[in-house]
Design an enzyme around this catalytic site. Structure first.
Site, PDB file in Angstrom:
ATOM      1  N   ARG A  21       0.621  -1.298  -0.068  1.00 15.13           N
ATOM      2  CA  ARG A  21       0.103  -0.030   0.105  1.00 15.13           C
ATOM      3  C   ARG A  21       0.892   1.106   0.126  1.00 15.13           C
ATOM      4  O   ARG A  21       0.367   2.328   0.211  1.00 15.13           O
ATOM      5  CB  ARG A  21      -0.894   0.178   1.013  1.00 15.13           C
ATOM      6  N   HIS A  51       7.429  -7.942  -6.487  1.00 16.35           N
ATOM      7  CA  HIS A  51       6.233  -7.119  -6.687  1.00 16.35           C
ATOM      8  C   HIS A  51       6.383  -5.733  -6.349  1.00 16.35           C
ATOM      9  O   HIS A  51       6.544  -5.552  -5.259  1.00 16.35           O
ATOM     10  CB  HIS A  51       4.972  -7.794  -6.343  1.00 16.35           C
ATOM     11  N   TYR A  54       1.450  -1.385  -5.087  1.00 13.85           N
ATOM     12  CA  TYR A  54       0.060  -0.921  -5.634  1.00 13.85           C
ATOM     13  C   TYR A  54       0.050   0.741  -5.777  1.00 13.85           C
ATOM     14  O   TYR A  54      -0.740   0.938  -6.901  1.00 13.85           O
ATOM     15  CB  TYR A  54      -1.060  -1.719  -4.983  1.00 13.85           C
ATOM     16  N   HIS A  91       2.530  -2.734 -11.813  1.00 10.85           N
ATOM     17  CA  HIS A  91       1.398  -2.589 -12.756  1.00 10.85           C
ATOM     18  C   HIS A  91       1.965  -1.422 -13.532  1.00 10.85           C
ATOM     19  O   HIS A  91       2.090  -0.292 -12.856  1.00 10.85           O
ATOM     20  CB  HIS A  91       0.289  -2.277 -11.892  1.00 10.85           C
ATOM     21  N   GLU A 126       3.209  -5.815 -16.118  1.00  9.47           N
ATOM     22  CA  GLU A 126       1.914  -7.009 -15.917  1.00  9.47           C
ATOM     23  C   GLU A 126       0.723  -6.573 -16.784  1.00  9.47           C
ATOM     24  O   GLU A 126       0.556  -5.645 -16.783  1.00  9.47           O
ATOM     25  CB  GLU A 126       1.643  -7.028 -14.338  1.00  9.47           C
ATOM     26  N   ASP A 160      -0.611 -12.370 -16.302  1.00  2.05           N
ATOM     27  CA  ASP A 160      -1.585 -12.612 -15.200  1.00  2.05           C
ATOM     28  C   ASP A 160      -2.828 -13.351 -15.868  1.00  2.05           C
ATOM     29  O   ASP A 160      -3.264 -12.695 -16.721  1.00  2.05           O
ATOM     30  CB  ASP A 160      -2.037 -11.507 -14.226  1.00  2.05           C
ATOM     31  N   HIS A 163      -6.298 -11.682 -15.118  1.00  2.65           N
ATOM     32  CA  HIS A 163      -6.302 -10.351 -15.807  1.00  2.65           C
ATOM     33  C   HIS A 163      -6.353 -10.330 -17.277  1.00  2.65           C
ATOM     34  O   HIS A 163      -7.281  -9.680 -17.915  1.00  2.65           O
ATOM     35  CB  HIS A 163      -4.781  -9.578 -15.498  1.00  2.65           C
ATOM     36  N   HIS A 195       1.475 -15.077 -13.634  1.00  2.59           N
ATOM     37  CA  HIS A 195       0.643 -15.016 -12.401  1.00  2.59           C
ATOM     38  C   HIS A 195      -0.401 -15.969 -12.787  1.00  2.59           C
ATOM     39  O   HIS A 195      -1.291 -15.870 -13.575  1.00  2.59           O
ATOM     40  CB  HIS A 195       0.008 -13.826 -12.144  1.00  2.59           C
ATOM     41  N   ASP A 208     -11.126  -7.808 -12.576  1.00  3.47           N
ATOM     42  CA  ASP A 208      -9.869  -8.175 -11.676  1.00  3.47           C
ATOM     43  C   ASP A 208     -10.249  -8.626 -10.321  1.00  3.47           C
ATOM     44  O   ASP A 208      -9.880  -8.146  -9.198  1.00  3.47           O
ATOM     45  CB  ASP A 208      -8.866  -7.114 -11.528  1.00  3.47           C
ATOM     46  N   HIS A 210      -9.440 -12.060  -8.075  1.00  6.66           N
ATOM     47  CA  HIS A 210      -8.819 -13.489  -8.389  1.00  6.66           C
ATOM     48  C   HIS A 210      -9.708 -14.458  -7.472  1.00  6.66           C
ATOM     49  O   HIS A 210     -10.483 -14.361  -6.665  1.00  6.66           O
ATOM     50  CB  HIS A 210      -7.430 -13.365  -7.669  1.00  6.66           C
ATOM     51  N   GLU A 240      -1.547 -16.163  -7.225  1.00  6.99           N
ATOM     52  CA  GLU A 240      -1.924 -14.831  -6.444  1.00  6.99           C
ATOM     53  C   GLU A 240      -3.483 -15.038  -5.630  1.00  6.99           C
ATOM     54  O   GLU A 240      -4.321 -14.359  -5.935  1.00  6.99           O
ATOM     55  CB  GLU A 240      -1.860 -13.639  -7.069  1.00  6.99           C
TER      56      GLU A 240
END
Ligand code: FE
Ligand code: FE
Ligand code: ZN
Length: 259
Positions: A21, A51, A54, A91, A126, A160, A163, A195, A208, A210, A240
């Site tokens: 975050r 990764h 975000y 991303h 990604e 992904d 995605h 992913h 999106d 999962h 994920e």
């Protein structure tokens, strides 16, 4: 991390370079690095896929958000060099109403500043679901970012499954065609990580969300075909899915088995 991965039958794993975050990254302890390298060697872990945070958005309309993206990416790439020759996934960003063209331009601008000759890390963009104003939900958009980069040889793509499916690529019924398209537009040699996620929603939903392997609209068989596809052989596969460790162990066993 390596111990945990090994304990559930994994030979690769992902980790966040900082709080997902956002915020400041913890200082690196050189002893940790050494322990990590030893553990990876012991357990046959050759590739890991970091990764990024975000909250990194290189194509935000707000200068202070772009500044954070620049600083976080620059630091993350510096830190990645403690574990040389690994993968760092991010991303691409959300253009927040500025339009895809502007988004692509701003993303390339930030990447051209943080990617430096001599870095051993491969930065992966990604494939995104296309939720909101996400850039990178089509192979064309990713290719347009990459073609603007000075250090394009240091850049690849992480596909992904949730995605691309949510973005409208039917990898359940037309996996070969989708991979051909990827090859034509981006080049399969750029594809460096996967992913593996099931999806709660339909192809083209741009949602999106999962799902656990076999509990979504892609299904176990389709995901197994991805993992075992000859064109994707040897790529690190990262789960994920919403799971605990036992759940991941079970999914790894499920996907590794041939039938
Ligand atoms: Fe991601
Ligand atoms: Fe992902
Ligand atoms: Zn996702």
């Amino acid at each position: 991390m390596a111990e945990t991965a090994h304990s559930i039958g994994a030979n690769t794993f992902a980790f966040f370079t900082r709080n997902p975050r956002g915020g400041k990254a913890k200082d690196i302890d050189p002893c940790d690095i050494e322990t990590f390298h030893e553990a990876c060697k012991r357990y046959g872990i050759d590739t890991v896929v970091a990764h990024g945070s975000y909250t990194v958005n290189p194509c935000s309309a707000k200068p202070q958000v772009r500044e954070f993206a620049f600083q976080a990416l620059e630091q993350d790439l510096e830190r990645m060099e403690y574990t040389p020759h690994q993968l760092f996934n991010m991303h691409p960003g959300s253009h927040v109403g500025q339009g895809v063209d502007k988004g692509i331009e701003l993303i390339a601008e930030v990447l051209n500043t943080v990617l430096k000759p001599g870095q051993t890390t491969t930065l992966l963009l990604e494939t995104m679901a296309g939720k909101g104003s996400e850039v990178g939900s089509s192979f064309e958009e990713l290719a347009r970012i990459i073609e603007r980069l000075d250090c394009a040889d240091q850049v690849g793509v992480c596909l992904d499954t949730c995605h691309v499916w949510d973005a409208g690529y039917d990898i359940v019924n037309h996996l070969d065609e989708v991979l051909d398209e990827f090859d034509r537009i981006i080049g399969l040699s750029r594809l460096r990580a996967l992913h593996i996620n099931d999806s709660l929603n339909d192809c083209g939903s741009h949602k999106d969300r999962h799902a656990r392997i076999g509990e979504g609209s892609l299904g176990l068989e389709a995901l197994r075909r991805v993992v075992h596809h000859p064109a994707l052989h040897g790529l690190p596969c990262i789960l994920e899915t919403p799971n605990d460790l036992d759940g991941y162990a079970a999914e790894i066993a499920l996907l590794r088995s041939d039938a």
